[in-house]
Motif scaffolding. Structure first.
Motif, PDB file in Angstrom:
ATOM      1  N   ARG A   1      -3.865  19.678   8.082  1.00  9.48           N
ATOM      2  CA  ARG A   1      -3.752  18.295   7.414  1.00  9.48           C
ATOM      3  C   ARG A   1      -3.129  17.502   8.314  1.00  9.48           C
ATOM      4  O   ARG A   1      -3.773  16.294   8.378  1.00  9.48           O
ATOM      5  N   ILE A   2      -2.265  17.695   9.320  1.00  9.63           N
ATOM      6  CA  ILE A   2      -1.619  16.861  10.114  1.00  9.63           C
ATOM      7  C   ILE A   2      -2.542  16.593  11.246  1.00  9.63           C
ATOM      8  O   ILE A   2      -2.793  15.203  11.556  1.00  9.63           O
ATOM      9  N   ASP A   3      -3.119  17.527  11.767  1.00  6.97           N
ATOM     10  CA  ASP A   3      -4.262  17.439  12.911  1.00  6.97           C
ATOM     11  C   ASP A   3      -5.256  16.244  12.416  1.00  6.97           C
ATOM     12  O   ASP A   3      -5.886  15.533  13.299  1.00  6.97           O
ATOM     13  N   ALA A   4      -5.742  16.647  11.289  1.00  6.46           N
ATOM     14  CA  ALA A   4      -6.875  15.765  10.946  1.00  6.46           C
ATOM     15  C   ALA A   4      -6.412  14.314  10.510  1.00  6.46           C
ATOM     16  O   ALA A   4      -7.298  13.305  11.024  1.00  6.46           O
ATOM     17  N   VAL A   5      -5.168  13.948  10.314  1.00  7.63           N
ATOM     18  CA  VAL A   5      -4.682  12.497  10.359  1.00  7.63           C
ATOM     19  C   VAL A   5      -4.746  12.151  11.772  1.00  7.63           C
ATOM     20  O   VAL A   5      -5.002  11.068  12.153  1.00  7.63           O
ATOM     21  N   LEU A   6      -3.995  12.709  12.664  1.00  9.04           N
ATOM     22  CA  LEU A   6      -3.818  12.243  14.077  1.00  9.04           C
ATOM     23  C   LEU A   6      -4.855  12.217  14.762  1.00  9.04           C
ATOM     24  O   LEU A   6      -5.129  11.674  15.774  1.00  9.04           O
TER      25      LEU A   6
ATOM     26  N   SER B   1      -2.230   3.286   8.102  1.00  4.98           N
ATOM     27  CA  SER B   1      -1.474   3.449   6.879  1.00  4.98           C
ATOM     28  C   SER B   1      -2.714   4.075   5.752  1.00  4.98           C
ATOM     29  O   SER B   1      -2.424   3.919   4.678  1.00  4.98           O
ATOM     30  N   VAL B   2      -3.578   4.293   6.424  1.00  2.90           N
ATOM     31  CA  VAL B   2      -4.796   4.939   5.691  1.00  2.90           C
ATOM     32  C   VAL B   2      -4.414   6.229   4.883  1.00  2.90           C
ATOM     33  O   VAL B   2      -3.832   7.169   5.332  1.00  2.90           O
ATOM     34  N   PRO B   3      -4.555   6.323   3.625  1.00  2.00           N
ATOM     35  CA  PRO B   3      -3.981   7.652   2.989  1.00  2.00           C
ATOM     36  C   PRO B   3      -4.754   8.804   3.188  1.00  2.00           C
ATOM     37  O   PRO B   3      -6.040   8.794   3.720  1.00  2.00           O
TER      38      PRO B   3
ATOM     39  N   VAL C   1      -0.612  14.495   2.655  1.00  5.16           N
ATOM     40  CA  VAL C   1       0.100  14.410   3.939  1.00  5.16           C
ATOM     41  C   VAL C   1       1.051  12.936   3.740  1.00  5.16           C
ATOM     42  O   VAL C   1       0.828  11.791   3.034  1.00  5.16           O
ATOM     43  N   THR C   2       2.317  13.108   4.562  1.00  6.83           N
ATOM     44  CA  THR C   2       3.251  12.073   4.435  1.00  6.83           C
ATOM     45  C   THR C   2       3.336  11.560   5.808  1.00  6.83           C
ATOM     46  O   THR C   2       3.426  12.015   6.812  1.00  6.83           O
ATOM     47  N   VAL C   3       3.109   9.950   5.776  1.00 10.49           N
ATOM     48  CA  VAL C   3       3.232   9.445   6.937  1.00 10.49           C
ATOM     49  C   VAL C   3       4.106   8.173   7.057  1.00 10.49           C
ATOM     50  O   VAL C   3       3.929   7.306   6.060  1.00 10.49           O
ATOM     51  N   THR C   4       4.928   8.356   7.866  1.00  2.10           N
ATOM     52  CA  THR C   4       6.074   7.486   7.922  1.00  2.10           C
ATOM     53  C   THR C   4       6.188   6.687   9.299  1.00  2.10           C
ATOM     54  O   THR C   4       6.120   7.388  10.315  1.00  2.10           O
ATOM     55  N   VAL C   5       6.062   5.090   9.339  1.00  5.69           N
ATOM     56  CA  VAL C   5       6.046   4.657  10.489  1.00  5.69           C
ATOM     57  C   VAL C   5       7.122   3.892  10.703  1.00  5.69           C
ATOM     58  O   VAL C   5       7.762   3.321   9.919  1.00  5.69           O
ATOM     59  N   ALA C   6       7.544   3.989  12.270  1.00  5.69           N
ATOM     60  CA  ALA C   6       8.851   3.206  12.717  1.00  5.69           C
ATOM     61  C   ALA C   6       8.416   2.040  13.775  1.00  5.69           C
ATOM     62  O   ALA C   6       7.470   2.523  14.443  1.00  5.69           O
ATOM     63  N   VAL C   7       9.049   1.418  14.069  1.00  4.61           N
ATOM     64  CA  VAL C   7       8.785   0.448  15.200  1.00  4.61           C
ATOM     65  C   VAL C   7      10.177   0.650  16.204  1.00  4.61           C
ATOM     66  O   VAL C   7      11.485   0.725  15.756  1.00  4.61           O
TER      67      VAL C   7
ATOM     68  N   MET D   1       0.973  -1.177  -0.083  1.00  3.53           N
ATOM     69  CA  MET D   1      -0.055   0.136  -0.007  1.00  3.53           C
ATOM     70  C   MET D   1       0.902   1.122  -0.096  1.00  3.53           C
ATOM     71  O   MET D   1       1.792   1.223   0.716  1.00  3.53           O
ATOM     72  N   HIS D   2       0.722   2.279  -0.915  1.00  3.40           N
ATOM     73  CA  HIS D   2       1.436   3.440  -0.970  1.00  3.40           C
ATOM     74  C   HIS D   2       0.396   4.619  -0.753  1.00  3.40           C
ATOM     75  O   HIS D   2      -0.464   4.942  -1.248  1.00  3.40           O
ATOM     76  N   VAL D   3       0.971   5.111   0.645  1.00  6.07           N
ATOM     77  CA  VAL D   3       0.011   6.202   1.150  1.00  6.07           C
ATOM     78  C   VAL D   3       0.305   7.476   0.151  1.00  6.07           C
ATOM     79  O   VAL D   3       1.624   7.675  -0.264  1.00  6.07           O
ATOM     80  N   ASP D   4      -0.573   8.245  -0.045  1.00  4.48           N
ATOM     81  CA  ASP D   4      -0.225   9.579  -0.792  1.00  4.48           C
ATOM     82  C   ASP D   4       0.241  10.515  -0.088  1.00  4.48           C
ATOM     83  O   ASP D   4       0.071  11.026   0.940  1.00  4.48           O
ATOM     84  N   ARG D   5       1.608  10.595  -0.345  1.00  2.00           N
ATOM     85  CA  ARG D   5       2.520  11.587   0.632  1.00  2.00           C
ATOM     86  C   ARG D   5       3.458  12.485  -0.157  1.00  2.00           C
ATOM     87  O   ARG D   5       3.776  12.315  -1.342  1.00  2.00           O
ATOM     88  N   ARG D   6       3.753  13.668   0.353  1.00  2.00           N
ATOM     89  CA  ARG D   6       4.794  14.692  -0.168  1.00  2.00           C
ATOM     90  C   ARG D   6       5.818  14.333   0.533  1.00  2.00           C
ATOM     91  O   ARG D   6       6.179  14.057   1.795  1.00  2.00           O
ATOM     92  N   ALA D   7       6.324  14.056  -0.691  1.00  2.00           N
ATOM     93  CA  ALA D   7       7.611  13.931   0.170  1.00  2.00           C
ATOM     94  C   ALA D   7       7.831  15.140   0.846  1.00  2.00           C
ATOM     95  O   ALA D   7       7.279  15.856   0.618  1.00  2.00           O
TER      96      ALA D   7
END
Length: 347
Positions: free
Chosen positions: A138-143, A78-80, A84-90, A1-7
């Motif tokens: 946009r960030i607040d809407a995602v979070l 992972s929802v686009p 917005v660019t979302v990068t997830v790390a563990v 899945m590729h989220v729509d992000r800027r880079a």
């Protein structure tokens, strides 16, 4: 899945200020050969893509009781979202849970370095989510979306600027992200590395939360600031040079007459040896008038040969008295692709 992000407030942030001031451009150093990642292995955006104008970092503790619930949490992240660019790390602690996951071999909890004053409330986390966009809305809407099985641990927003809060050019001396071969050698874990197979196409991420003693710094004359950093404040070039990316031959200045021996770029300069270059990102933050600083981020193929080696070398640099690292952590950015971020890790 590729989220729509800027880079930094009185102690040692160390390599955190490589993000503030920029390392000197290194001479060629030995690097391991890059092995082409198979086309099926995707990479998350938000690493080599340009930083967004606004970026928020949120660390989460995972409350999922099993792998299915963990997958549900990762699917939600992972929802686009447009623009917005979302990068997830563990984080290392995720692999201490009874999920049966294969841990990246070099992933540990970030230790305290010289003069760090780490606050447990601002450190580590099972997951780290980096959300970037052109606007805070946009960030607040995602979070604000429902994120099951996740409890926020710490959260800090930063802004991308050409100059950091100390007034120096941001990112000088970074490796060229357009050079795919260089990124493979320095940033991306490769097939055949001494890692679990699912790690190929991922990268190790370091986050350092650094308070800056801005009033003390601004009280210094510009020439003192320049000798602390090792760069000209107006151009970003190393002292004695005219171009920001000029290669500095420190052997020609053995006594530090041009660039002091305790200058930041001199201590951070990658010497010949086993260390590898790191890709640095810096984000300015301001929580209140007394709490201003930098969110230093770097990506690398190997934590020990990247960030940790440089960080130890910065001990005792002149910059220490103006900075204080109080939080952050070590993380691993899984590869992209699949139906959700982290799917390969759970396979």
């Amino acid at each position: 899945m590729h989220v729509d992000r800027r880079a930094l407030l009185l102690g040692g942030a160390g390599v955190g200020l490589a993000g503030l001031a920029g390392c000197a451009t290194p001479a060629a150093a030995p690097e391991p050969p890059a092995v082409a990642v198979p086309p099926a292995v995707a990479r998350q955006p938000g690493v080599v893509t340009p930083p967004a104008a606004e970026t928020e970092f949120v660390a989460f503790d995972v409350t999922a009781p099993d792998r299915d619930a963990l997958a549900e949490a990762l699917r939600a992240l992972s929802v686009p979202a447009a623009g917005v660019t979302v990068t997830v790390a563990v984080g290392a602690s995720l692999f201490d849970r009874p999920f049966g996951l294969a841990r990246p071999r070099r992933l540990t909890r970030m230790p305290p370095f010289r003069a760090d004053v780490l606050d447990a409330r601002w450190c580590h986390g099972d997951l780290l989510v980096q959300v970037g966009a052109d606007t805070r809305e946009r960030i607040d809407a995602v979070l604000a979306r429902p994120l099951p099985h996740l409890t926020p641990r710490w959260r800090l927003a930063g802004t991308q600027r050409d100059r950091n809060p100390f007034g120096f050019t941001e990112g000088a001396g970074n490796p060229d992200t357009a050079n795919a071969e260089l990124m493979d050698r320095c940033v991306w874990v490769q097939p055949g590395d001494d890692e679990p197979a699912w790690c190929a196409g991922g990268t190790y991420q370091v986050v350092r939360l650094i308070r800056l003693a801005v009033p003390a710094w601004e009280a210094e004359p510009a020439h003192v600031q320049e000798r602390v950093i090792g760069r000209h404040k107006d151009t970003g070039a190393p002292l004695g040079r005219t171009a920001p990316d000029a290669v500095v031959e420190f052997a020609a200045d053995p006594d530090g007459a041009v660039i002091p021996l305790d200058a930041h770029i001199r201590r951070a300069y990658p010497r010949a040896g086993r260390e590898r270059r790191i890709l640095r990102r810096g984000h300015a933050y301001r929580r209140d008038p007394a709490d201003v600083g930098q969110i230093f981020v770097c990506f690398q193929r190997d934590l020990e040969l990247g960030f940790a080696t440089v960080q130890r070398r910065l001990a005792g640099e002149a910059l220490e008295r103006y900075v204080r690292t109080f939080g952050g952590g070590y993380y691993f950015v899984p590869p992209g692709g699949g139906d959700f971020i982290g799917e390969a890790m759970l396979a």
